[in-house]
Design an enzyme around this catalytic site. Structure first.
Site, mmCIF file in Angstrom:
data_model
loop_
_atom_site.group_PDB
_atom_site.id
_atom_site.type_symbol
_atom_site.label_atom_id
_atom_site.label_comp_id
_atom_site.label_asym_id
_atom_site.label_seq_id
_atom_site.Cartn_x
_atom_site.Cartn_y
_atom_site.Cartn_z
ATOM 1 N N HIS A 142 7.311 -46.852 28.335
ATOM 2 C CA HIS A 142 7.800 -45.308 28.110
ATOM 3 C C HIS A 142 8.601 -44.351 29.054
ATOM 4 C CE1 HIS A 142 4.814 -42.461 29.980
ATOM 5 N NE2 HIS A 142 4.044 -43.738 30.139
ATOM 6 N N ASP A 144 9.416 -40.925 28.739
ATOM 7 C CA ASP A 144 8.675 -39.684 28.679
ATOM 8 C C ASP A 144 7.770 -39.278 29.815
ATOM 9 O OD1 ASP A 144 6.948 -40.768 27.185
ATOM 10 O OD2 ASP A 144 6.092 -38.851 26.488
ATOM 11 N N ASP A 175 4.492 -43.498 36.642
ATOM 12 C CA ASP A 175 4.207 -43.245 35.242
ATOM 13 C C ASP A 175 5.345 -42.686 34.281
ATOM 14 O OD1 ASP A 175 2.596 -43.240 32.450
ATOM 15 O OD2 ASP A 175 1.677 -41.341 33.180
ATOM 16 N N GLU A 209 5.050 -40.970 24.555
ATOM 17 C CA GLU A 209 3.759 -41.796 24.783
ATOM 18 C C GLU A 209 2.802 -40.592 25.356
ATOM 19 O OE1 GLU A 209 0.683 -43.553 27.252
ATOM 20 O OE2 GLU A 209 2.292 -42.225 27.848
ATOM 21 N N GLU A 210 3.341 -39.774 26.194
ATOM 22 C CA GLU A 210 2.575 -38.794 26.881
ATOM 23 C C GLU A 210 1.679 -37.682 25.864
ATOM 24 O OE1 GLU A 210 1.309 -39.305 29.655
ATOM 25 O OE2 GLU A 210 2.910 -40.243 30.945
ATOM 26 N N ASP A 236 2.060 -53.563 28.555
ATOM 27 C CA ASP A 236 2.173 -52.252 28.492
ATOM 28 C C ASP A 236 1.845 -51.773 30.090
ATOM 29 O OD1 ASP A 236 3.068 -49.999 28.124
ATOM 30 O OD2 ASP A 236 1.705 -49.434 26.669
ATOM 31 N N HIS A 482 -0.293 -38.702 37.097
ATOM 32 C CA HIS A 482 -0.242 -37.515 36.607
ATOM 33 C C HIS A 482 -0.621 -36.142 37.527
ATOM 34 C CE1 HIS A 482 -0.974 -38.232 31.839
ATOM 35 N NE2 HIS A 482 0.065 -39.171 32.675
#
Length: 522
Positions: A142, A144, A175, A209-210, A236, A482
């Site tokens: 992903h 984003d 990520d 995705e986030e 993934d 994150h």
């Protein structure tokens, strides 16, 4: 019967009981010892004869290295932030689209590759294979990222892609832009070398995705369903290579996620007539709700260690521990409750043991001299594979045990199905082989993702979903995910490119080989 005779009979009975207990304990110890010495779940295909393939090799020269790192840094500098389901940086997403087309010209111009935009900002690539009877697979990532601010304490601005001591810092380095760019960079190199796959495959790049992937991933799934696509497996993001992270483990371990915990957000609320603080009632909305929240924290969900895929993880890693942990982990049929009690002591390992309960928001009151009419709390739960969403909601209801507290499910879903990880599992074994070809000293084991990924939307297209990228995590690195100072080493990003370059070619075999020997079972 005389008193002395009764005593003699009691003595004989106790002797028989003690002897039986001793014999049973000795038998269990013998079985456990044999299993400890003989259990090796990693034999199988490592020693089998694999189908011969003429894989292209990738030797990255200085010029290519500079170029691929420059491309990756440019991707990190584009702030493709998803703020909420309704708000994302669409300008940045369009800029990212232009970047991909600029730095991967062969991917976008090759006659073997069909590309389409999905929901304006997501991407779906179909790379045509020459052998149509081979079931395709999907590489998923992903675009984003979550928000980041330098004010939070970053060593470098979070969208600067600044280099510090061989690491590239920035939001998305882990990520999930390293797999995004790594997959496409690998395909670019393969196509330039004249590669044409035998087994066709898809690449899906979601843009939200986030914030649950409801526009990107779900629309990719919708398109694939309309075309009748079925997949051999999906790969993934998710787990990584852990080096020094698991206490007592000898050497690094690559954990391939074979499932994800379920998730639920539950709202607790208490309503009553407002009043003046000078005449307070015996219990306020805040007090009632705080007591309910305290009961949830004091009474965690039941310990379920050993009832989900985490059991396979520890059995795969058992041979890499010293005694007594090797003995315990080789015999979870006997010691799962004991190990569960040990793991629940730390928050990071407690997540493997049970459904976790986290009170994340608490709202009440508008003025210091008014008893609030409404108090609300939000609880986020990550559901263990051996539980269902309904079971968790029932337990919350019984634990709160107060009719004045309204309990509402905001959103949630059951744990994801457990994908195969045995010797007949094509996707798992191909990923494992690719890891071991690159990192021969690494132990590969199935694992469970405690977070959620876009891959959960693809469960109708395949029975096997795997969550892994060869990103190396050392102690403390998981907190960067994150968090602040997210980073990846330049060497590790290059390893990602090589990994996908090899993986795509390794998937071209017709079928897995016959295993050298079967996995030992008790």
């Amino acid at each position: 019967m005389t008193e002395s005779g009764q005593k003699l009979n009691i003595f004989k009975f106790l002797k028989i009981v003690i002897s039986s207990f001793f014999i049973a304990a000795l038998l269990l110890f013998t079985i456990a010892s044999i299993r400890t010495l003989s259990l090796d779940v990693n034999v199988g295909l490592q020693l089998a004869r694999w189908e011969k393939t003429n894989n292209l090799s990738l030797v990255i020269d200085h010029h290519q290295r500079e170029e691929l790192l420059a491309n990756f840094k440019e991707a990190i500098r584009i702030p493709t932030v998803s703020f909420s389901e309704k708000e994302s940086n669409t300008t940045a997403l369009l800029q990212f689209d232009r970047l991909l087309r600029k730095v991967f010209p062969t991917v976008f111009s090759s006659s073997l590759v069909h590309h389409e935009l999905v929901a304006n900002y997501s991407h779906l690539f179909w790379v045509q294979g020459s052998q149509h009877d081979l079931v395709p697979y999907l590489l998923l990532a992903h675009i984003d990222v979550v928000p980041a601010s330098e004010a939070d304490g970053w060593e470098a601005p979070p969208f600067s892609a600044q280099e510090i001591d061989g690491f590239i810092y920035g939001r998305g380095t882990i990520d999930d832009k390293s797999p995004v760019m790594g997959i496409l960079q690998a395909l670019e190199y393969l196509l330039k070398k004249g590669y044409a796959p035998r087994r066709g495959f898809y690449i899906g790049l979601g843009h939200d995705e986030e914030v649950s992937g409801f526009k990107g991933a779900m629309n990719i799934v919708r398109i694939m369903k309309q075309r009748g696509v079925q997949l051999s497996f999906v790969l993934d993001e998710g787990l990584a290579v852990l080096d020094g992270v698991i206490s007592g483990l000898q050497g690094p371990a690559a954990l391939i996620g074979i499932s994800e915990k379920g998730s639920a957000t539950v709202k607790l609320s208490v309503s009553m007539v407002p009043g003046h603080s000078s005449m307070p009632p015996p219990e306020s909305t805040i007090g009632i709700l705080a007591a309910a929240v305290k009961r949830l924290e004091d009474n965690p969900m039941p310990r379920l260690f050993g009832h989900g895929p985490e059991r396979e993880t520890f059995e795969h890693l058992a041979q890499k521990f010293g005694l007594p942990m090797k003995f315990i982990m080789s015999n979870l049929w006997l010691f799962a409750p004991l190990l569960g009690r040990i793991l629940e002591r730390k928050p990071d390992t407690n997540a493997f043991v049970r459904t976790t309960t986290a009170v994340t928001m608490f709202n009440a009151g508008v003025k210091v001299n008014i008893i609030p009419s409404l108090a609300e709390a939000y609880v986020n739960l990550r559901i263990h594979s051996a539980q269902s969403l309904k079971e968790v909601l029932d337990l919350i209801q019984s634990t709160v045990g107060d009719q004045r507290v309204k309990i509402e499910l905001v959103d949630g879903f059951d744990p994801l199905p457990v994908s195969s990880a045995d010797e007949k599992s094509f996707g798992f074994q191909i990923i494992k082989k690719t890891v071991l070809d690159m990192f021969p000293t690494v132990t590969v084991a199935p694992g469970i993702c405690i977070g959620n990924t876009d891959s959960r939307h693809f469960k109708d297209l395949t029975n096997d979903i795997y969550r892994f990228a060869p990103i190396w995590f050392k102690p403390g690195d998981a907190q960067r995910f994150h968090g602040i100072n997210e980073r990846i080493s330049k060497k590790n990003y290059e390893e990602l490119v090589v990994f996908y370059f090899s993986l795509i070619q390794n998937c071209d075999i017709q079928k897995l080989p016959e295993p050298h020997s079967s996995v030992h079972e008790l």
